[in-house]
Design a protein around this motif. Structure first.
Motif, mmCIF file in Angstrom:
data_model
loop_
_atom_site.group_PDB
_atom_site.id
_atom_site.type_symbol
_atom_site.label_atom_id
_atom_site.label_comp_id
_atom_site.label_asym_id
_atom_site.label_seq_id
_atom_site.Cartn_x
_atom_site.Cartn_y
_atom_site.Cartn_z
ATOM 1 N N LYS A 145 -5.015 2.062 9.656
ATOM 2 C CA LYS A 145 -5.840 2.072 8.645
ATOM 3 C C LYS A 145 -7.170 1.095 8.879
ATOM 4 N N ASP A 147 0.910 -1.219 0.067
ATOM 5 C CA ASP A 147 -0.060 -0.093 0.017
ATOM 6 C C ASP A 147 0.908 1.406 0.056
ATOM 7 N N ASP A 181 -9.356 11.680 0.044
ATOM 8 C CA ASP A 181 -10.352 10.409 0.514
ATOM 9 C C ASP A 181 -11.489 10.354 -0.129
ATOM 10 N N ASN A 240 0.383 4.039 0.888
ATOM 11 C CA ASN A 240 0.157 5.017 1.916
ATOM 12 C C ASN A 240 0.553 4.469 3.245
ATOM 13 N N ASP A 241 1.196 3.180 3.212
ATOM 14 C CA ASP A 241 1.312 2.810 4.225
ATOM 15 C C ASP A 241 2.216 3.360 5.555
ATOM 16 N N PHE A 258 -0.221 4.674 9.133
ATOM 17 C CA PHE A 258 -1.320 4.409 8.466
ATOM 18 C C PHE A 258 -1.557 2.568 8.378
ATOM 19 N N GLY A 290 -12.939 0.167 4.577
ATOM 20 C CA GLY A 290 -12.758 1.527 4.908
ATOM 21 C C GLY A 290 -14.152 2.405 4.824
ATOM 22 N N PRO A 324 -4.811 8.795 5.083
ATOM 23 C CA PRO A 324 -3.586 9.074 4.882
ATOM 24 C C PRO A 324 -3.266 10.577 4.722
ATOM 25 N N ILE A 326 -1.100 10.037 9.504
ATOM 26 C CA ILE A 326 -2.643 9.958 8.998
ATOM 27 C C ILE A 326 -3.171 11.255 9.783
ATOM 28 N N SER A 342 -10.951 2.275 10.651
ATOM 29 C CA SER A 342 -12.151 3.156 9.791
ATOM 30 C C SER A 342 -13.271 2.164 10.036
#
Length: 354
Positions: free
Chosen positions: A175, A103, A278, A105-106, A171, A299, A206, A110, A178
């Protein structure tokens, strides 16, 4: 699998060559991007080298057992072969996981938003409990937490609270939070001792950089106002609080946590970029949305993901069927076991579909 790793090794060698190119070094953006990719691939390449070395040693020991006349040497080779096969089996399990797409975004910081839902004051109180849980978890990870905006209640809860978490891998771990968190307990406002069920929604986004989301200044309405809350005369008389409205999307972000108007604006813009990105992600094609639903934690903020049952001291994550009887420890930030289980389940699902 080895064919995939061969291509990865070739790509890694290409990156190393490009990092030595003066024209690439002179281009800050390109050099930074390649450096990050190099750092992400390095552990995989090292593991692959270890795997290849283990395979070569296994072949060497097998050859010794078949051809050597030295009994002592054959005994040593047989003993070593047992350990090598054990090591190979472990790497056979690890390597497919390393091949899973990472990912992007990891590694990002955040923006986290917690809002009280069904349950009124009790939901707001639980929103405060969750906020403190994440703060304590962040402390255990040596992450930094910054409040952007909050709407506290008179009895210690929050109708909503927005904050940033800054730190390596924030993240990648948070993550999965959510969604809708449900609490079952006797509220402090309940005189009859009856158990109530309330809900709180959590959104984890993120943080995105300016280059990732381009926001036209003409699309923004920026208002300043006097901050409320603690702070005495400074807060009451100085317009340091910022409210930014993104006109095309209708997204509104406000920040009053800092005493500097400039710092409040910077924080608000960081949150705004995350929210705009987002929103764009959530509006993508149905094919991408369907793919996300195949993962642990899509998510979807309407998805009920976890229940915190106070009478039984129980926490249940409904996505993976995990139940732990350690409610107090979890609310004190001890959520590693839940997060690790979610990561494992997510990887298993992805491996099953590759």
């Amino acid at each position: 699998m080895l064919e995939k790793f061969q291509k990865l090794e070739e790509h890694f060698a290409e990156i190393e060559a490009r990092l030595g190119d003066p024209s690439v070094v002179a281009d800050v953006d390109k050099f930074t991007k390649l450096t990050r990719e190099h750092a992400a691939l390095l552990p995989i390449v090292k593991k692959l080298c270890q795997y290849k070395k283990t395979l070569a040693q296994i072949d060497e020991d097998k050859n010794l057992l078949e051809t050597s006349s030295d009994e002592d040497l054959k005994t040593l080779a047989a003993e070593e072969l047992v350990e090598l096969k054990k090591s190979k089996a472990e790497m056979d399990s690890e390597l497919p996981i390393l091949l899973l797409p990472k990912d992007p975004n990891d590694d990002k910081n955040i923006v986290m938003e917690i809002r009280g839902g069904v349950g009124g004051e009790e939901a707001a109180l639980f929103a405060g409990d969750l906020f403190r849980m994440y703060v304590r978890y962040a402390e255990r990870q040596n992450w930094r937490v910054e409040i952007v905006d909050s709407n506290p209640t008179t009895i210690g809860g929050f109708k909503e609270i927005i904050f940033m978490v800054e730190g390596a891998g924030a993240f990648s771990k948070l993550k999965y939070e959510s969604g809708t968190h449900r609490v079952q307990r006797v509220p402090v406002t309940e005189s009859g001792g009856r158990i109530h069920t309330s809900a709180v929604t959590v959104a984890v986004m993120p943080e995105v950089e300016e280059v990732d989301v381009v926001i036209n200044p003409a699309d923004l309405r920026i208002d300043t106002y006097c901050a409320s809350g603690a702070g005495g005369q400074y807060v009451n008389r100085t317009e340091t609080a910022i409210r930014i409205t993104h006109l095309p999307s209708g997204i509104v972000v406000q920040c009053q946590d800092e005493k500097s108007q400039l710092k409040n604006k910077e924080k608000a813009m960081r949150v705004l970029r995350a929210r705009v990105k987002d929103l764009a992600v959530r509006e993508q094609t149905e094919a991408i949305a369907a793919d996300r639903k195949n993962q642990v934690g899509s998510g979807d903020r309407s998805e009920r993901i976890r229940t915190y049952n106070f009478p039984q001291g129980r926490v249940t994550d409904h996505r993976i069927g995990l139940t732990l009887y350690k409610l107090d420890a979890i609310l004190n930030g001890d959520i590693d076991e839940i997060i690790s289980a979610l990561i494992t389940a997510d990887r298993s699902k992805k491996l099953a579909t590759t």
